[in-house]
Write an enzyme that holds these catalytic residues in place. Structure first.
Site, PDB file in Angstrom:
ATOM      1  N   LYS A  13       0.720  -1.380   0.054  1.00  0.00           N
ATOM      2  CA  LYS A  13       0.027   0.030   0.093  1.00  0.00           C
ATOM      3  C   LYS A  13       0.786   1.222   0.089  1.00  0.00           C
ATOM      4  O   LYS A  13       0.629   2.288  -0.656  1.00  0.00           O
ATOM      5  CB  LYS A  13      -1.020   0.017   1.206  1.00  0.00           C
ATOM      6  CG  LYS A  13      -1.914  -1.260   1.487  1.00  0.00           C
ATOM      7  CD  LYS A  13      -2.516  -1.098   2.489  1.00  0.00           C
ATOM      8  CE  LYS A  13      -1.970  -1.330   3.962  1.00  0.00           C
ATOM      9  NZ  LYS A  13      -1.264  -2.365   4.297  1.00  0.00           N
ATOM     10  N   ARG A  88      -9.868   0.816   8.787  1.00  0.00           N
ATOM     11  CA  ARG A  88      -9.150  -0.541   9.130  1.00  0.00           C
ATOM     12  C   ARG A  88     -10.603  -1.050   9.799  1.00  0.00           C
ATOM     13  O   ARG A  88     -10.206  -2.153  10.377  1.00  0.00           O
ATOM     14  CB  ARG A  88      -8.306  -0.437   9.919  1.00  0.00           C
ATOM     15  CG  ARG A  88      -6.899  -0.710   9.500  1.00  0.00           C
ATOM     16  CD  ARG A  88      -5.852  -0.521  10.412  1.00  0.00           C
ATOM     17  NE  ARG A  88      -4.379  -1.108  10.133  1.00  0.00           N
ATOM     18  CZ  ARG A  88      -3.560  -0.729   9.767  1.00  0.00           C
ATOM     19  NH1 ARG A  88      -3.480   0.516   9.137  1.00  0.00           N
ATOM     20  NH2 ARG A  88      -2.391  -1.392   9.322  1.00  0.00           N
ATOM     21  N   ARG A 127      12.062  -5.032   4.942  1.00  0.00           N
ATOM     22  CA  ARG A 127      11.794  -3.625   4.599  1.00  0.00           C
ATOM     23  C   ARG A 127      12.739  -2.776   5.260  1.00  0.00           C
ATOM     24  O   ARG A 127      13.088  -2.850   6.580  1.00  0.00           O
ATOM     25  CB  ARG A 127      10.338  -3.441   4.859  1.00  0.00           C
ATOM     26  CG  ARG A 127      10.138  -1.787   4.946  1.00  0.00           C
ATOM     27  CD  ARG A 127       8.696  -1.507   5.009  1.00  0.00           C
ATOM     28  NE  ARG A 127       7.909  -2.029   6.036  1.00  0.00           N
ATOM     29  CZ  ARG A 127       6.499  -1.892   6.291  1.00  0.00           C
ATOM     30  NH1 ARG A 127       5.863  -1.571   5.483  1.00  0.00           N
ATOM     31  NH2 ARG A 127       6.236  -2.463   7.314  1.00  0.00           N
ATOM     32  N   ARG A 162      11.330  -0.602  11.107  1.00  0.00           N
ATOM     33  CA  ARG A 162      10.305  -0.364  11.880  1.00  0.00           C
ATOM     34  C   ARG A 162      10.086  -1.267  13.122  1.00  0.00           C
ATOM     35  O   ARG A 162      10.538  -2.389  13.047  1.00  0.00           O
ATOM     36  CB  ARG A 162       9.120  -0.341  11.220  1.00  0.00           C
ATOM     37  CG  ARG A 162       8.504   0.941  10.482  1.00  0.00           C
ATOM     38  CD  ARG A 162       7.422   0.675   9.641  1.00  0.00           C
ATOM     39  NE  ARG A 162       6.302   0.144  10.194  1.00  0.00           N
ATOM     40  CZ  ARG A 162       4.956  -0.212   9.361  1.00  0.00           C
ATOM     41  NH1 ARG A 162       5.026   0.602   8.418  1.00  0.00           N
ATOM     42  NH2 ARG A 162       4.087  -0.712   9.746  1.00  0.00           N
ATOM     43  N   ARG A 173      -0.775  -8.452  13.741  1.00  0.00           N
ATOM     44  CA  ARG A 173      -1.231  -7.185  12.655  1.00  0.00           C
ATOM     45  C   ARG A 173      -2.196  -8.311  11.556  1.00  0.00           C
ATOM     46  O   ARG A 173      -3.032  -7.542  11.100  1.00  0.00           O
ATOM     47  CB  ARG A 173       0.063  -6.575  11.902  1.00  0.00           C
ATOM     48  CG  ARG A 173       0.740  -5.506  12.887  1.00  0.00           C
ATOM     49  CD  ARG A 173       2.085  -5.320  12.461  1.00  0.00           C
ATOM     50  NE  ARG A 173       2.334  -4.664  11.073  1.00  0.00           N
ATOM     51  CZ  ARG A 173       3.390  -4.694  10.542  1.00  0.00           C
ATOM     52  NH1 ARG A 173       4.613  -5.144  11.025  1.00  0.00           N
ATOM     53  NH2 ARG A 173       3.569  -3.815   9.281  1.00  0.00           N
TER      54      ARG A 173
HETATM   55  P1  AP5 Z   1       4.949  -1.623   1.958  1.00  0.00           P
HETATM   56  O1  AP5 Z   1       4.311  -0.694   0.794  1.00  0.00           O
HETATM   57  O2  AP5 Z   1       5.840  -0.786   2.836  1.00  0.00           O
HETATM   58  O3  AP5 Z   1       3.563  -2.364   2.688  1.00  0.00           O
HETATM   59  P2  AP5 Z   1       2.322  -1.994   3.322  1.00  0.00           P
HETATM   60  O4  AP5 Z   1       1.049  -2.451   2.538  1.00  0.00           O
HETATM   61  O5  AP5 Z   1       2.238  -0.358   3.329  1.00  0.00           O
HETATM   62  O6  AP5 Z   1       2.288  -2.284   4.597  1.00  0.00           O
HETATM   63  P3  AP5 Z   1       2.439  -1.760   6.182  1.00  0.00           P
HETATM   64  O7  AP5 Z   1       3.311  -2.647   6.914  1.00  0.00           O
HETATM   65  O8  AP5 Z   1       2.970  -0.348   6.159  1.00  0.00           O
HETATM   66  O9  AP5 Z   1       1.238  -1.630   6.437  1.00  0.00           O
HETATM   67  P4  AP5 Z   1       0.543  -1.899   7.754  1.00  0.00           P
HETATM   68  O10 AP5 Z   1      -1.134  -1.558   7.428  1.00  0.00           O
HETATM   69  O11 AP5 Z   1       0.780  -3.106   8.805  1.00  0.00           O
HETATM   70  O12 AP5 Z   1       1.041  -0.726   8.679  1.00  0.00           O
HETATM   71  P5  AP5 Z   1       0.531   0.764   8.886  1.00  0.00           P
HETATM   72  O13 AP5 Z   1       1.679   1.696   9.043  1.00  0.00           O
HETATM   73  O14 AP5 Z   1      -0.593   0.954   8.236  1.00  0.00           O
HETATM   74  O15 AP5 Z   1       5.707  -2.969   1.184  1.00  0.00           O
HETATM   75  C1  AP5 Z   1       6.300  -3.674   2.244  1.00  0.00           C
HETATM   76  C2  AP5 Z   1       7.755  -4.092   1.548  1.00  0.00           C
HETATM   77  O16 AP5 Z   1       7.470  -4.927   0.566  1.00  0.00           O
HETATM   78  C3  AP5 Z   1       8.574  -2.978   1.365  1.00  0.00           C
HETATM   79  O17 AP5 Z   1      10.014  -3.254   1.467  1.00  0.00           O
HETATM   80  C4  AP5 Z   1       8.399  -2.820  -0.221  1.00  0.00           C
HETATM   81  O18 AP5 Z   1       9.687  -2.552  -1.099  1.00  0.00           O
HETATM   82  C5  AP5 Z   1       8.130  -4.421  -0.719  1.00  0.00           C
HETATM   83  N1  AP5 Z   1       7.227  -4.595  -1.637  1.00  0.00           N
HETATM   84  C6  AP5 Z   1       5.829  -3.680  -1.834  1.00  0.00           C
HETATM   85  N2  AP5 Z   1       5.578  -4.057  -2.979  1.00  0.00           N
HETATM   86  C7  AP5 Z   1       6.121  -5.309  -3.665  1.00  0.00           C
HETATM   87  C8  AP5 Z   1       5.895  -6.079  -4.534  1.00  0.00           C
HETATM   88  N3  AP5 Z   1       4.912  -5.898  -5.401  1.00  0.00           N
HETATM   89  N4  AP5 Z   1       6.744  -6.921  -4.933  1.00  0.00           N
HETATM   90  C9  AP5 Z   1       7.863  -7.221  -4.053  1.00  0.00           C
HETATM   91  N5  AP5 Z   1       8.227  -6.401  -2.910  1.00  0.00           N
HETATM   92  C10 AP5 Z   1       7.062  -5.431  -2.522  1.00  0.00           C
HETATM   93  O19 AP5 Z   1       0.203   0.826  10.436  1.00  0.00           O
HETATM   94  C11 AP5 Z   1       1.209   0.378  11.408  1.00  0.00           C
HETATM   95  C12 AP5 Z   1       0.387   0.318  12.905  1.00  0.00           C
HETATM   96  O20 AP5 Z   1      -0.290   1.631  13.247  1.00  0.00           O
HETATM   97  C13 AP5 Z   1      -0.815  -0.776  12.862  1.00  0.00           C
HETATM   98  O21 AP5 Z   1      -0.431  -1.842  13.199  1.00  0.00           O
HETATM   99  C14 AP5 Z   1      -1.858   0.039  13.857  1.00  0.00           C
HETATM  100  O22 AP5 Z   1      -1.158  -0.155  15.136  1.00  0.00           O
HETATM  101  C15 AP5 Z   1      -1.518   1.470  13.674  1.00  0.00           C
HETATM  102  N6  AP5 Z   1      -2.564   2.035  12.580  1.00  0.00           N
HETATM  103  C16 AP5 Z   1      -2.467   2.748  11.655  1.00  0.00           C
HETATM  104  N7  AP5 Z   1      -3.593   3.041  10.723  1.00  0.00           N
HETATM  105  C17 AP5 Z   1      -4.601   2.439  11.692  1.00  0.00           C
HETATM  106  C18 AP5 Z   1      -5.774   2.443  11.789  1.00  0.00           C
HETATM  107  N8  AP5 Z   1      -6.540   2.974  10.703  1.00  0.00           N
HETATM  108  N9  AP5 Z   1      -6.669   2.272  12.658  1.00  0.00           N
HETATM  109  C19 AP5 Z   1      -6.051   1.728  13.725  1.00  0.00           C
HETATM  110  N10 AP5 Z   1      -4.718   1.573  13.812  1.00  0.00           N
HETATM  111  C20 AP5 Z   1      -3.909   1.889  12.828  1.00  0.00           C
END
Ligand code: AP5
Length: 218
Positions: A13, A88, A127, A162, A173
């Protein structure tokens, strides 16, 4: 155009949102990035959410809805918003719909990034990001040209990982995703707003597929 990118942790994402910002001048609203920024700057909010995030649990709806509301009111909407990691829960999805109508905006499409859970551990544990500009990398799939230097801003020795990018936290997660977030797929499908792209393809190919979806709904 306003879009939601939905998918489990590591689906890509954030990677695709960053491309869309450059390509379409859109504004990325990542609640994860907002919460991490609050932690870095040591605010009360940052202190409140630190443990919850490190364990991989969800922060309360109230907190994240408040963050999105602030950004929707302040943001430059000319290119539209990419909602990354929000909503979410069903409560967040309902709140988003209300908030968008308050600022005379609408949701154009929801793009589900489908992946096989087996690839997620590797994506998450490999990552890392530049501590200076936030550019994202991967040890296997997106390496910087020089191992200790950011391609984007040129900063050296600033790469960092991270705190929640470990297998234990990833399991929590993923559980939160299947329990709280995956019902949104049915919710948006029933509203006729759901599209899917295969998130297992290469980063560039996924980007092209997202652009095709967006062209189809514009
Ligand atoms: P990346 O693009 O970084 O993945 P992502 O889908 O963004 O994953 P996240 O881990 O950031 O999502 P998340 O939902 O767990 O975390 P968030 O920050 O929202 O890609 C990952 C890796 O793969 C990278 O190294 C990339 O280069 C590689 N990659 C990407 N695409 C690829 C492909 N096609 N092929 C190969 N490699 C690829 O949330 C973190 C925390 O915040 C949550 O756990 C929660 O505690 C809190 N939080 C955030 N939002 C909310 C909410 N709305 N409600 C409640 N709590 C929340």
């Amino acid at each position: 155009m306003n879009i939601i990118l939905i998918g489990p942790p590591g689906a890509g994402k954030g990677t695709q949102a960053a491309t869309l910002v450059k390509k379409h001048n859109m504004v990325q609203l990542s609640t994860g990035d907002m919460l991490r920024a609050a932690r870095t700057s040591g605010t009360e909010l940052g202190k409140t959410v630190a443990g919850v995030m490190d364990r991989g649990e969800l922060v309360t709806d109230e907190i994240v809805i408040g963050l999105i509301e602030e950004q929707l009111k302040a943001g430059d909407v000319s290119g539209g918003f990419i909602f990354d990691g929000f909503p979410r829960t069903l409560a967040q999805a309902d709140a988003l719909s209300e908030l968008l109508s308050k600022v005379d905006q609408k949701l154009d499409t929801v793009i589900q990034m489908t992946v096989d859970d087996k690839v997620l551990v590797n994506r998450i544990t490999g990552r890392f990001t530049c501590g200076s500009c936030g550019e994202g990398y991967h040890e296997e799939f997106k390496k910087p040209a020089t191992h200790d230097k950011c391609d984007k801003c040129g900063a050296a020795d600033t790469f960092k990982k991270r705190a929640d990018d470990n297998e234990v936290s990833l399991r929590t997660r993923l559980m939160a995703y299947y329990k709280e977030t995956s019902p949104l797929i049915g919710y948006y499908y029933a509203k006729g707003q759901l599209e899917q792209v295969n998130g297992l393809n290469s980063i560039d190919r996924v980007g092209l597929d997202i652009s095709k979806v967006m062209a189809g709904v514009s």
